[in-house]
Every structure is written in C-alpha cells, then in structure tokens.
Design a protein around this motif. Sequence first.
Motif, mmCIF file in Angstrom:
data_model
loop_
_atom_site.group_PDB
_atom_site.id
_atom_site.type_symbol
_atom_site.label_atom_id
_atom_site.label_comp_id
_atom_site.label_asym_id
_atom_site.label_seq_id
_atom_site.Cartn_x
_atom_site.Cartn_y
_atom_site.Cartn_z
ATOM 1 N N ILE A 138 -17.797 -15.378 53.311
ATOM 2 C CA ILE A 138 -17.518 -16.081 54.422
ATOM 3 C C ILE A 138 -17.355 -16.803 55.136
ATOM 4 C CG2 ILE A 138 -19.818 -15.250 56.204
ATOM 5 C CD1 ILE A 138 -21.547 -14.320 54.654
ATOM 6 N N CYS A 139 -17.924 -17.824 54.263
ATOM 7 C CA CYS A 139 -17.843 -19.774 55.318
ATOM 8 C C CYS A 139 -16.150 -19.509 55.304
ATOM 9 C CB CYS A 139 -18.469 -20.449 54.082
ATOM 10 S SG CYS A 139 -19.945 -20.226 53.623
ATOM 11 N N PRO A 140 -15.175 -19.634 54.243
ATOM 12 C CA PRO A 140 -14.304 -19.649 54.361
ATOM 13 C C PRO A 140 -13.191 -19.099 55.748
ATOM 14 C CG PRO A 140 -14.308 -19.238 51.505
ATOM 15 C CD PRO A 140 -15.398 -19.162 52.729
ATOM 16 N N THR B 1 -18.786 -20.668 42.769
ATOM 17 C CA THR B 1 -20.247 -19.857 43.535
ATOM 18 C C THR B 1 -20.111 -18.686 43.088
ATOM 19 O OG1 THR B 1 -20.282 -21.938 44.949
ATOM 20 C CG2 THR B 1 -20.996 -19.119 45.612
ATOM 21 N N VAL C 106 -16.531 -16.982 44.027
ATOM 22 C CA VAL C 106 -15.973 -16.750 45.262
ATOM 23 C C VAL C 106 -14.895 -16.520 46.178
ATOM 24 C CG1 VAL C 106 -16.282 -17.860 48.020
ATOM 25 C CG2 VAL C 106 -18.372 -17.646 46.632
ATOM 26 N N ARG D 4 -23.363 -13.392 58.906
ATOM 27 C CA ARG D 4 -24.355 -12.681 58.933
ATOM 28 C C ARG D 4 -25.544 -12.667 59.613
ATOM 29 N NH1 ARG D 4 -24.842 -15.727 52.893
ATOM 30 N NH2 ARG D 4 -25.571 -17.676 53.664
ATOM 31 N N VAL E 185 -23.738 -18.847 58.616
ATOM 32 C CA VAL E 185 -23.205 -19.659 58.101
ATOM 33 C C VAL E 185 -22.026 -20.062 59.476
ATOM 34 C CG1 VAL E 185 -23.242 -18.603 56.169
ATOM 35 C CG2 VAL E 185 -20.727 -18.618 57.649
ATOM 36 N N CYS F 273 -17.412 -23.244 51.055
ATOM 37 C CA CYS F 273 -19.174 -22.638 50.732
ATOM 38 C C CYS F 273 -19.524 -24.403 50.679
ATOM 39 C CB CYS F 273 -18.000 -21.588 49.567
ATOM 40 S SG CYS F 273 -19.677 -21.123 47.986
ATOM 41 N N TYR F 274 -20.990 -22.794 50.475
ATOM 42 C CA TYR F 274 -21.839 -24.040 50.109
ATOM 43 C C TYR F 274 -22.474 -23.551 49.055
ATOM 44 C CZ TYR F 274 -24.663 -21.816 53.820
ATOM 45 O OH TYR F 274 -25.315 -21.062 54.258
ATOM 46 N N GLY F 275 -22.409 -22.435 48.579
ATOM 47 C CA GLY F 275 -22.614 -22.437 47.154
ATOM 48 C C GLY F 275 -24.650 -21.560 47.182
ATOM 49 N N CYS F 276 -24.335 -20.813 48.319
ATOM 50 C CA CYS F 276 -26.031 -19.773 48.437
ATOM 51 C C CYS F 276 -26.280 -18.984 47.461
ATOM 52 C CB CYS F 276 -25.950 -19.723 49.935
ATOM 53 S SG CYS F 276 -25.151 -18.532 50.662
ATOM 54 N N PHE F 277 -25.081 -18.794 46.885
ATOM 55 C CA PHE F 277 -24.839 -17.395 45.957
ATOM 56 C C PHE F 277 -25.529 -18.090 44.030
ATOM 57 C CE2 PHE F 277 -24.627 -12.636 46.870
ATOM 58 C CZ PHE F 277 -24.674 -13.361 48.916
ATOM 59 N N CYS G 218 -21.075 -12.252 48.795
ATOM 60 C CA CYS G 218 -21.480 -12.382 50.545
ATOM 61 C C CYS G 218 -20.021 -12.297 51.040
ATOM 62 C CB CYS G 218 -21.222 -14.034 50.505
ATOM 63 S SG CYS G 218 -19.753 -14.711 50.447
HETATM 64 S S1 SF4 Z 1 -22.423 -20.801 50.670
HETATM 65 FE FE1 SF4 Z 1 -22.662 -18.181 50.920
HETATM 66 S S2 SF4 Z 1 -22.112 -17.148 52.254
HETATM 67 FE FE2 SF4 Z 1 -20.685 -19.273 52.439
HETATM 68 S S3 SF4 Z 1 -18.998 -18.398 50.832
HETATM 69 FE FE3 SF4 Z 1 -20.521 -19.258 49.590
HETATM 70 S S4 SF4 Z 1 -21.519 -17.826 48.875
HETATM 71 FE FE4 SF4 Z 1 -20.167 -17.311 51.062
#
Ligand code: SF4
Lengths: 454, 265
Positions: free
Chosen positions: B207-209, B200, B175, A158, A163, B215-219, B204
């Motif tokens: 995206i991360c997977p 989470t 997610v 993004r 990430v 996922c590091y929980g940004c939402f 998004c």
């Molecule tokens: S860390 Fe954020 S961008 Fe990555 S998968 Fe989790 S919610 Fe989505």
Amino acid sequence: MTHRGSRVLHVGSLSRVEGEGALHLSVSGTAVTSARLQIYEPPRFFEAFLRGRAHTEPPDITARVCGICPVAYQLSACAAIEDACDVEVPDPIRELRRLLYCGEWIESQTLHIYLLHAPDFLGRDGAIDLARTHRADVERGLRLKQAGNAILELLGGRAIHPVNVRVGGFHRAPTRAELQPLAEQLRRAMDDALATVHWAAGFEFPDAHCPYDLLALSEPGRYAIDTGTPTVLTEQSDAVRQFALTDFTDEVVEEQVPHSTALHATLRGRRHLTGSLARFAINRRSLSPIALQAATEAGLSGECRNPFRSILVRAVEVVYAVDEALRVIAAYEPPARPFVEVPPRAGVGHGATEAPRGLLYHRYALAADGTVTDARLVPPTAQNQGAIEEDLRRIAETALAGRATAGVGGAADTGTVDDAALTLLCERAIRNHDPCISCSTHFLDLTVDRAPLP
Amino acid sequence: MDRTERRDHAERAAPTLAVFKLASCDGCQLTLLDCEDELLALTGTVRVAHFLEASSAVRPGPYDLALVEGSITTPADAERIRAIRASARHLVTIGACATAGGIQALRDFADVDEFRRTVYARPDYIETLATSTPVSAHVDVDFELRGCPIDRRQLLEVLTAFLAGRKPDVPNHSVCFACKRRGTVCVTVARGTPCLGPVTHAGCGAICPAYGRGCYGCFGPAGTVNLSALIPVLHRDGLDDRDTERLLRTFNAAAFAPYDKEVRP
Ligand code: SF4
Ligand code: SF4
C-alpha cells in the motif's frame, strides 16, 4: 436471589464493547451505594514511548491506540503538531481530511449501531444471531459500513490504520475521477442511512435521563467533526460556555482511580459526557437539512438526554456524514500539493477532533529539531467513564426499585430484579456509550456487593 | 427433524471459532468484522463460539480454531494464554501485537517503571510486565498472521485453509515483490524515499509505495532480511542512525531488533 442481604456476585464478561473491563456494584436494599467501572485493559504506555520520536511520527503511532477510530487519533495528532509548528493547512486539504473522517464516522457509528447496540433492543446476542431473524437489516448495516470503509480505503489506503495521513496533509491526494465511484456508492448508502434512522426509531426505549454537563467541539456553520472549539452545555441551563483548546487540561482534569487503568476525567470536578449525545445537543442546528429532517422524523426535536436513544442520534450522525462526504466530493478540486511542509520548531501544540465516541484531545511538546519531549492524549473513554458509572448507578437503582425498565427482563416488575437481568441492563448502559476501552488503556465482570439492611 | 432441529444439528457439527484479545488496539479482530461481503457466509460455515467484540453469547471450549490478538504484558495474561491454548485445537495469532509484541514492545528497550511513572500519578496501582512478548514466547502457535493490522484477504485465506485442513497460502517474500506485481514505481529508486519494503513481509498489497510513501514495516520482517544491504541505502536517502533505529523500532520493534543487532551491534 433477592436484593436483600450481603453478597458478592461475579457475572460473565462485557461483550460488544471494545476492550476489557469489569463492573463493581455495591447495593444496600434498593440503593446502589457505589458503581465502579473497572477497566483492566493492560496499559500500553503510548504517552511514554512517544517521547523521543520525531514530530512526523505521532499520526502513525497513535493510530494504534484504537483500531476502531484510528483516523481520530491521526487527525488529532496532526492538528496538535501543526499547531506546535505554527502551520495552517489549506482548505482543500482540510476538506479531504473531513472526507476521510466522514468515512470513519460512517464505518464506526454503523458498527456500533448494528453490531454492538441494536442486538440489545431486539433481544439478540449479536449481529450474527440477529441476522437469523433480521437478515435484511443486518445486510443493510454491513452495506452502510462498507461505504464508510470504501472512503477510508480510497483516501487512506486501508480501513484500519490508514497509511496516507501525514503531518501537513496526505502523502497522495486522489483525483476527481477516483472519487466518482465513491460518490455513487455513497448515494446508495444515503438510502441505507435513512432506513437505519427509521429502523432504530421503532425500537422500544427504556426511560432514562443523564444529568451531566455535555462537552463537544463546535464551529460556526457546520457540525463539528475535524475541528472546533470545546463547548460545554451545562446540565441546568441552555447557556453554552466555550474554552480555549490551550486550556483543555485545566478544564478537563484527569485523575487516577485505584480501580482502573484508565484515567478518569471531569470538567473541573463536574461529571461530563462527550460523544453523540453531547454533539447533538450542542450542534444539532448545524446539521444539514436532510440529517435534521431525519432527526425530527425520528422524534429527536430538541436535545436528547436518554442514553438508550443514543443509537438514534448515532444513526442521524451517519446520515450527516454520508451527506457531508457527498458534499465534499462534489466540491472537490485536487490541491496543488497533497501536503504542506511542517518544519519543526520548539513549542507546544494542542489538537482536538470529534472521534465517533467523543472529543479526543492531543498535546505535544516539541524540541527545536521536532523531537517529541512530552505527549498527552485524553480519549473520550476517560472522559465518559464517570458519566457511565453514574448511569449505571441510576439505571441499576431504578431496576432494583422495580420501576420503569422496559426490556430488562427478569423480575423487575416485582421489585426483585435478578442478577442476570441486572447484568444485562448494566451492559446495555455501557453499550449506550460504548466505551472504547482499548483507548484507555473488554469484558465485564459484574460484582455486586449487597450490604445487609440495617 | 424439523427446521430448527436441523439447524441446531448443523450448527453443532460446524467447526467452532473463538476470538481472544490481549494487549492490543482491537484492530485485528475488527478486520474480521470488516469482511462485510463474507461475514454472513462465514458465520454460516463456522460457529462463532467466543467473540466478545461481536457477541454476548459465549460458549465454553474446546474450540476448533482460536484467533488471538494482542501481546502478553501482564502476569494475568500470561496465565490466560495457557488456558486459551488448552482450549484450542488450532491457535492462530493475528497481528503484530500477537506475533511480535506490537508497538507496546517499545517498553522492552526502556525502563518500564519510568513509563509507568510518566503515564500514571499512582504507578503502584498499575500491574504490568517489563516486556511485551508475542504469544509464541508462551505457548505453541499453529500459525502466525502478520500485519498491523492484518490484511482482510489473508485472514480469509487463513480461515478457509484451517477449515479445509490445509496450510494457509501466505507467502514469505517481501513488500518489494508485491510492489512489482502491483506495478508501482519504486519510491526509493525514483525519489530517494527511505523504504523498509525490501525487508518487510508481504501481505498488505504494498500500500504505502502506491500512496507515495516508504514502507514503515508494519508487517514485520520478511522471510529473508538483508539489513546490511539496506542500511547504507537508508543512509543515502537521508536517514541518520537514530532515524534508522526509530524506523525499525515501531510496530514490530522486537521482531526487527535481532537483525538490527547483527548489523549494528
Ligand atoms: S508499512 Fe505496512 S502497509 Fe505500508 S507498505 Fe509496509 S507493510 Fe504495507
Ligand atoms: S497488531 Fe496493530 S492493528 Fe493489530 S491489534 Fe495490534 S496494534 Fe492493533
């Protein structure tokens, strides 16, 4: 209102910058006795809460210092941690990092040019307002910005807070085929980037000169972006001086001033400027032929010390970033693995890269298990604040004396520049450098203290 | 009416949008400027009345819709948010800072005076609160949009919904659902990579997977959070207690904390 007599003046809010701040001018007659840029962006304490985190975490965490240049934070953090752990990343990964950084340069510099800065030259409130009279130009800007974002999205996942960056490289490297549509978009973006230089070259530039030392990274053979050695071009001479990154905080000394939550940094007491003007002065010979030619055609043959012209330099840097991104894509061979392991060890590491707005330095101390025990971030804004204050002082003084201030408006010609015109001019002076105020710690309240004439 | 008059009239009739910023990185409001394809169309339907990052023209409220980015970390901002609320018909918070206190809420778990001393030689110059709180802790909020940063498509959905006077269609699921929809192979199942996806909030697009990381929980937390089921899996995948705590305490630390406390008091 006249410039005589004593009074205090509050004016609106600094717009088209990132973060919140105020400006305090003390005026006596036509002399500006002090100019203080006050940053009151609330402190967010990154350096404090980085302690205790794992050595793998600073890239994601420090990205959140600034939504405008997250890649700069991610890659300075990676560089510093890899340095602490004595790991070198192989060339293919370094090149991919450079490609990602080109994306941020294109996106962020284009944002600055079209959305924050150009409206000043065309007498508009902002890009939305500018679109009423210059729709095709604004559309070109948005297209160009989109090309930068496309790189960030593909390579980073993004555009804001990517990430995919990790210590040692990337979580996933793209295939050659994935990069191809990007190359096509970038070839079209090159036309837009060249048109941007041409467009900005037609603006009217007030006279101004910034007499500071300039600081940028520099490396042989190419324009420094993601790596390089700190290089100083002093005000009086053509001679450049370099220092080791390990000496950074001895050379660039941060001090706290009572009026700001951002620290002020100097080159051992000397005012300095970092960012596009500094990079161009120090590294322009390393630009690619097409970027160099665009610079020459825009009238930038030697170094440029007029801060109002920084918009032109930025446009040239966008040409370079597009060209460089195309070069990296053309030469790209996917790495065998997207990252190298970075096993922790006790040590101190230093990293610096060229954020769109200037040199960004990180230092971390790690414990043997990789826990961060100390963190230090020196953003461009902290370094540029002193130079911006000096710019403000000079430009305001010129205006108060009724001298050459094209585009100031108000009653500059009669020697009694009014407060609205003065505010506008001061805001322009800040937007020339565009302090990413959120980095340091948005919004300009102009206070003018006018002392009675003796 | 001539053309200019017609335009002025249409503009007066258009709903007004204001964007405000508190303690944050600017990333969420930048998301609005990153809507390159939609930006000019959008500004044809709403009147941007206050958006300092984009325009120096600032019109006074009341505003039909106010977007607020950033958390409350100073006494002055605690006052400011009340004034913003009073000026806005609808108030929508955007991003992890405004909806959960953001990364700067890490101070809630620490000694803020010590933080101040770490960063500043003269801590006495720095005015700050001991906590970083979401906007909803201070005033009523009409809608909270998650993410650090928010997602562009979700932002456009929220803007369109408020302009049309309907509820935004922003699902509450995790997610993991988005991962399945995207057809991503689960990183936890396939590779034993620790992942916060199950707890989470979606938004998004997972995206991360898709990029091969957990996922590091940004939402922030999803509608239902089952940490007691997830923590053993995180342990199995190699995280110790301290790693788990750090993972939960990052960009939405204050929002995950109550769940974590239930499981690991
Ligand atoms: S860390 Fe954020 S961008 Fe990555 S998968 Fe989790 S919610 Fe989505
Ligand atoms: S939520 Fe994240 S992206 Fe948004 S302003 Fe806060 S730190 Fe920036």
